[in-house]
Design a protein around this motif. Sequence first.
Motif, short mmCIF file in Angstrom:
data_model
loop_
_atom_site.label_atom_id
_atom_site.label_comp_id
_atom_site.label_asym_id
_atom_site.label_seq_id
_atom_site.Cartn_x
_atom_site.Cartn_y
_atom_site.Cartn_z
N GLN A 40 25.84 40.05 6.97
CA GLN A 40 26.00 39.45 8.18
C GLN A 40 24.99 39.88 9.14
O GLN A 40 24.94 38.96 10.21
CB GLN A 40 27.41 40.11 8.50
N GLU A 41 24.27 41.08 9.04
CA GLU A 41 23.52 41.45 10.24
C GLU A 41 22.25 40.38 10.62
O GLU A 41 21.81 40.18 11.55
CB GLU A 41 23.22 42.96 10.05
N ASN A 44 23.58 37.41 12.05
CA ASN A 44 23.56 37.67 13.47
C ASN A 44 22.36 37.74 14.11
O ASN A 44 22.24 37.04 15.41
CB ASN A 44 24.43 39.04 13.95
N VAL A 111 27.91 35.53 21.39
CA VAL A 111 27.32 35.77 20.25
C VAL A 111 27.33 37.43 19.95
O VAL A 111 27.67 38.13 18.94
CB VAL A 111 25.93 35.38 19.83
N THR A 115 29.53 39.65 17.45
CA THR A 115 29.04 40.44 16.49
C THR A 115 29.46 41.97 16.48
O THR A 115 29.69 42.58 15.42
CB THR A 115 27.43 40.76 16.78
#
Length: 408
Positions: A40-41, A44, A111, A115
């Motif tokens: 997911q990083e 992001n 965002v 995150t």
Amino acid sequence: MNAMQRAALLAVTFLSAGAAQAEPLTLEQAIRQSVEGSPQEKANAARIDTLEAARAAADTKPAATIDGMVENIGTGGFNQFQVDATYNQRIERGGKREARVDLVEGEIGIVRAETIVRRLDLAKRVQELYVEAQTTELNVELARNRVEIAAQLEKEVKRRVDDARDPLFAGTRARTELEQARVDLELAEHAAEAAKSRLALLIGSGSAESLDVSTEGFLDLAPANVAPDAFAAPDLAVYEARSRRADANVRLQDANARTDPTVFAGPRYLGTGDVALIAGVSLPLQNRALNQANRDRAAAEARQIEADLAVERFQRRQEIALAAEKVEEARHEADAIRLRVVPGAEQTLREVLAGYKRGGFTFLDVSTAQSALHDARVRMVDAISEYHRAKVDLDRLTGRFANLVGGN
């Protein structure tokens, strides 16, 4: 850990071989590894890069244009034609450029806030599995301690049966209870390995065999003290970022209400060979109804977000209060069992064993006392585990690990 807690720790024999290793994995390390290894990083980071590019595009002035035109071809002779070439530049008014940049900045803020929320959700899952692994490790110690007690009792019963002081069925029952304790130990060890496998899979640390979960501090049941700033959790930061983005949109609509003139200039070539210079300005007319409608919509969206933020604050206060109450309830139960029930069950087993060796009690009395002690310890571990599970929910609501998972 105070003396009473250390005594309780030793009484339940929570010092496992795994806990004796040099550097067991802490909860903070597990969370950090899971966040750093999460795919997911990258997603992001890609979203941030996209918006950074959009911000750079928003911080540019309108592109100029070059127009060319030929007139009067073939009328009255070719010496009457004329050629125009103009350079045109639209001039933005009302702070449109700054408003566009602020709007994209608002998107970036959303965002970034989202995150952090995603990382906290991941941290919650890690914490849940970590608590499960700790609980299963302690259950293994309980099962191992039960096997030790059952083995000692089986030897004592065998001696009494050999001396014809107890009937044969007493020895059979003692051996059966010993085997049952060993089966429960095998099941507890399997559950512990499964829990560590799930945790290792989430944090990406390889096999469960190489994973050592620390049980240090598991008995430290602190009161659920909620800090005053706990109500400003990262989840609320998402709504606040949306509110800033909505305000930026209102300012952009205000700026769009101002019309932008276009200035132009260039040479004019005549069929006679003469050259002239032309210049001018073009100013579009306003569409006041459309401009007002766009602004009203942006303002309504801003009010809606503010209302959603107020609702979220109200609900979060209730959820935090309920979560804190669950933590306190589990803490009181665990402390009551640990300090009042377990010591009494241990003392009962010691006294019954001593009386059994002197012939004052039957094997059934010893078995009952042993089962009562094991049940009390299991209930205590369950209550402590429930305390930590309730703490997982409270930590998520208050954003306990926000600084740990913050980053960029």
